[in-house]
Scaffold this motif. Structure first.
Motif, PDB file in Angstrom:
ATOM      1  N   LEU A  35       0.830  -1.202   0.000  1.00 20.23           N
ATOM      2  CA  LEU A  35       0.000   0.000   0.000  1.00 20.23           C
ATOM      3  C   LEU A  35       0.865   1.253   0.000  1.00 20.23           C
ATOM      4  CD1 LEU A  35      -2.529  -1.217   2.704  1.00 20.23           C
ATOM      5  CD2 LEU A  35      -3.027  -0.926   0.269  1.00 20.23           C
ATOM      6  N   ASP A  36       2.148   1.084   0.295  1.00 20.28           N
ATOM      7  CA  ASP A  36       3.100   2.202   0.339  1.00 20.28           C
ATOM      8  C   ASP A  36       4.471   1.656  -0.027  1.00 20.28           C
ATOM      9  OD1 ASP A  36       4.100   4.737   0.697  1.00 20.28           O
ATOM     10  OD2 ASP A  36       3.862   4.769   2.877  1.00 20.28           O
ATOM     11  N   ARG A  37       5.390   2.565  -0.340  1.00 18.96           N
ATOM     12  CA  ARG A  37       6.754   2.161  -0.689  1.00 18.96           C
ATOM     13  C   ARG A  37       7.730   2.680   0.351  1.00 18.96           C
ATOM     14  NH1 ARG A  37       4.511   3.961  -5.223  1.00 18.96           N
ATOM     15  NH2 ARG A  37       4.477   2.670  -7.107  1.00 18.96           N
ATOM     16  N   PRO A  38       8.828   1.968   0.556  1.00 16.40           N
ATOM     17  CA  PRO A  38       9.870   2.492   1.445  1.00 16.40           C
ATOM     18  C   PRO A  38      10.623   3.633   0.783  1.00 16.40           C
ATOM     19  CG  PRO A  38      10.626   0.471   0.411  1.00 16.40           C
ATOM     20  CD  PRO A  38       9.192   0.653  -0.016  1.00 16.40           C
ATOM     21  N   THR A  39      11.210   4.487   1.601  1.00 16.32           N
ATOM     22  CA  THR A  39      12.095   5.532   1.084  1.00 16.32           C
ATOM     23  C   THR A  39      13.423   4.927   0.654  1.00 16.32           C
ATOM     24  OG1 THR A  39      11.086   7.040   2.701  1.00 16.32           O
ATOM     25  CG2 THR A  39      13.103   7.800   1.622  1.00 16.32           C
ATOM     26  N   VAL A  40      13.897   3.978   1.437  1.00 15.71           N
ATOM     27  CA  VAL A  40      15.182   3.308   1.201  1.00 15.71           C
ATOM     28  C   VAL A  40      14.995   1.829   1.488  1.00 15.71           C
ATOM     29  CG1 VAL A  40      17.603   3.128   1.959  1.00 15.71           C
ATOM     30  CG2 VAL A  40      16.493   5.366   1.905  1.00 15.71           C
ATOM     31  N   GLY A  41      15.709   0.976   0.744  1.00 17.78           N
ATOM     32  CA  GLY A  41      15.719  -0.446   1.061  1.00 17.78           C
ATOM     33  C   GLY A  41      15.073  -1.316   0.005  1.00 17.78           C
TER      34      GLY A  41
ATOM     35  N   ASP B 111       0.587   1.100 -10.898  1.00 16.93           N
ATOM     36  CA  ASP B 111      -0.256   0.068 -11.498  1.00 16.93           C
ATOM     37  C   ASP B 111       0.286  -1.327 -11.224  1.00 16.93           C
ATOM     38  OD1 ASP B 111      -1.972   1.972 -12.434  1.00 16.93           O
ATOM     39  OD2 ASP B 111      -1.277   1.905 -14.514  1.00 16.93           O
ATOM     40  N   ALA B 112       1.607  -1.480 -11.350  1.00 23.60           N
ATOM     41  CA  ALA B 112       2.218  -2.793 -11.122  1.00 23.60           C
ATOM     42  C   ALA B 112       2.114  -3.188  -9.649  1.00 23.60           C
ATOM     43  CB  ALA B 112       3.678  -2.772 -11.582  1.00 23.60           C
ATOM     44  N   LEU B 113       2.264  -2.207  -8.770  1.00 25.26           N
ATOM     45  CA  LEU B 113       2.143  -2.479  -7.333  1.00 25.26           C
ATOM     46  C   LEU B 113       0.715  -2.917  -6.994  1.00 25.26           C
ATOM     47  CD1 LEU B 113       4.107  -2.296  -4.892  1.00 25.26           C
ATOM     48  CD2 LEU B 113       3.058  -0.084  -4.366  1.00 25.26           C
ATOM     49  N   ALA B 114      -0.266  -2.226  -7.583  1.00 25.81           N
ATOM     50  CA  ALA B 114      -1.673  -2.581  -7.346  1.00 25.81           C
ATOM     51  C   ALA B 114      -1.974  -3.979  -7.874  1.00 25.81           C
ATOM     52  CB  ALA B 114      -2.589  -1.555  -8.009  1.00 25.81           C
ATOM     53  N   ALA B 115      -1.433  -4.318  -9.035  1.00 26.49           N
ATOM     54  CA  ALA B 115      -1.670  -5.646  -9.613  1.00 26.49           C
ATOM     55  C   ALA B 115      -1.070  -6.737  -8.728  1.00 26.49           C
ATOM     56  CB  ALA B 115      -1.072  -5.716 -11.018  1.00 26.49           C
ATOM     57  N   THR B 116       0.128  -6.490  -8.215  1.00 27.07           N
ATOM     58  CA  THR B 116       0.775  -7.448  -7.310  1.00 27.07           C
ATOM     59  C   THR B 116      -0.037  -7.620  -6.039  1.00 27.07           C
ATOM     60  OG1 THR B 116       2.971  -6.915  -8.156  1.00 27.07           O
ATOM     61  CG2 THR B 116       2.865  -7.892  -5.967  1.00 27.07           C
TER      62      THR B 116
ATOM     63  N   ASN C  39      -3.284  -7.027  -5.550  1.00 25.17           N
ATOM     64  CA  ASN C  39      -4.578  -7.668  -5.781  1.00 25.17           C
ATOM     65  C   ASN C  39      -4.446  -9.174  -6.012  1.00 25.17           C
ATOM     66  OD1 ASN C  39      -5.770  -5.178  -5.525  1.00 25.17           O
ATOM     67  ND2 ASN C  39      -5.926  -4.809  -7.725  1.00 25.17           N
ATOM     68  N   LYS C  40      -3.324  -9.579  -6.580  1.00 29.14           N
ATOM     69  CA  LYS C  40      -3.124 -10.993  -6.895  1.00 29.14           C
ATOM     70  C   LYS C  40      -2.661 -11.800  -5.681  1.00 29.14           C
ATOM     71  CE  LYS C  40      -0.370 -13.972  -9.938  1.00 29.14           C
ATOM     72  NZ  LYS C  40       0.715 -13.995 -10.955  1.00 29.14           N
ATOM     73  N   LYS C  41      -1.829 -11.185  -4.839  1.00 29.34           N
ATOM     74  CA  LYS C  41      -1.124 -11.973  -3.832  1.00 29.34           C
ATOM     75  C   LYS C  41      -1.563 -11.742  -2.394  1.00 29.34           C
ATOM     76  CE  LYS C  41       3.028 -12.580  -6.584  1.00 29.34           C
ATOM     77  NZ  LYS C  41       4.507 -12.634  -6.603  1.00 29.34           N
ATOM     78  N   ILE C  42      -2.291 -10.627  -2.133  1.00 28.47           N
ATOM     79  CA  ILE C  42      -2.560 -10.244  -0.746  1.00 28.47           C
ATOM     80  C   ILE C  42      -4.052  -9.994  -0.534  1.00 28.47           C
ATOM     81  CG2 ILE C  42      -2.028  -8.584   1.078  1.00 28.47           C
ATOM     82  CD1 ILE C  42       0.575  -7.927  -0.457  1.00 28.47           C
ATOM     83  N   GLY C  43      -4.589 -10.552   0.533  1.00 27.62           N
ATOM     84  CA  GLY C  43      -5.953 -10.249   0.967  1.00 27.62           C
ATOM     85  C   GLY C  43      -5.897  -9.462   2.269  1.00 27.62           C
ATOM     86  N   PHE C  44      -6.780  -8.467   2.420  1.00 27.13           N
ATOM     87  CA  PHE C  44      -6.743  -7.582   3.582  1.00 27.13           C
ATOM     88  C   PHE C  44      -7.992  -7.738   4.438  1.00 27.13           C
ATOM     89  CE2 PHE C  44      -4.030  -5.547   0.453  1.00 27.13           C
ATOM     90  CZ  PHE C  44      -2.931  -5.138   1.202  1.00 27.13           C
ATOM     91  N   VAL C  45      -7.772  -7.684   5.765  1.00 27.80           N
ATOM     92  CA  VAL C  45      -8.869  -7.666   6.739  1.00 27.80           C
ATOM     93  C   VAL C  45      -8.607  -6.487   7.672  1.00 27.80           C
ATOM     94  CG1 VAL C  45     -10.084  -8.938   8.546  1.00 27.80           C
ATOM     95  CG2 VAL C  45      -9.052 -10.192   6.626  1.00 27.80           C
TER      96      VAL C  45
END
Length: 239
Positions: free
Chosen positions: A62-68, A83-88, A90-96
């Motif tokens: 949902l966010d990116r690191p500044t470094v690392g 877009d690529a982050l959202a696709a990843t 949606n495919k791999k992670i479910g949220f509660v």
């Protein structure tokens, strides 16, 4: 269950998240190194302001690191496009989430099916899969009820079914029992334990030591760093 010999499904190296506040820089995360294996059930704990929510947002893409570096299933995701982050994600992670985040004007069935709309799945298959996962969490008989016709525990079970409907191998839960009574909390944690036994990787944020103690691994976050890494059953003091 966790696969000890398997490559890490999540690997963080030197993760920092730095915010600018006026002329100052504040490090919400100060250099996190972490590996989580497939099938692990990890609880993130920490006092308010510790960085655990920031860490959860990065783990959940949902966010990116500044470094690392953040490698998810071996793929570097820290620098992916939106877009690529959202696709990843949606495919791999479910949220509660603690507040369920259900749409109030549609049925439980339609709430569960919603992620499949964005995945381009046809309506018939969407509803079949949504019904299957409502059955899985014991709410098949409540499929046509709207959220305001359900108890808090039932709404959280709908939210879990929605998290599962895309069949992600990682479930991330942010204070999933925070708004529930004792009985509902026990029922929800039993569902998480079942998901863990079936091989899903679970990362759960909680401020309740008794909830964290149900996980196979407990990570204490303090001042932007992981300061303790303990196993199941240890009741950690987060203060």
């Amino acid at each position: 269950m966790a696969k000890d010999n398997a490559p890490a499904t999540i690997k963080l190296t030197g993760i920092k998240k730095i915010y600018k506040m006026g002329n100052q820089e504040v490090a919400a995360l100060a250099g996190i190194d972490l590996e989580i294996r497939p099938g692990e059930f990890a609880a993130l704990m920490g006092p308010s302001g510790s960085g655990k929510s920031t860490l959860m947002n990065i783990l959940g893409c949902l966010d990116r690191p500044t470094v690392g570096s953040y490698k998810l299933d071996g793929e570097e995701v820290a620098r992916l496009s939106d877009d690529a982050l959202a696709a990843t994600r949606n495919k791999k992670i479910g949220f509660v989430f603690q507040n369920f985040n259900l749409l109030s004007r549609i049925s439980a069935l339609e709430n569960v099916a919603l992620p499949l709309v964005y995945a381009g799945v046809n309506r018939r298959e969407r509803l079949e899969r949504a019904k299957h996962f409502l059955d899985t969490v014991g709410l098949g008989d409540r499929a046509e009820h709207q959220p305001n016709e359900l108890s808090g525990g039932q709404r959280q079970r709908v939210a879990i079914a929605r998290a599962l409907v895309n069949d992600p191998h990682i479930i991330m839960a942010d204070e999933p029992t925070g708004n529930l009574d004792t009985k509902s909390t026990k029922e929800i944690m039993e569902i998480f334990e079942t998901m863990h036994q079936k091989g899903r990787t679970i990362i759960l944020v909680t401020h309740e030591p008794e909830i964290a103690a149900c996980a196979s691994r407990q990570l204490l976050v303090r001042d932007g760093l992981i300061t303790k890494d303990a196993g199941r059953g240890v009741v950690m003091d987060v203060v």
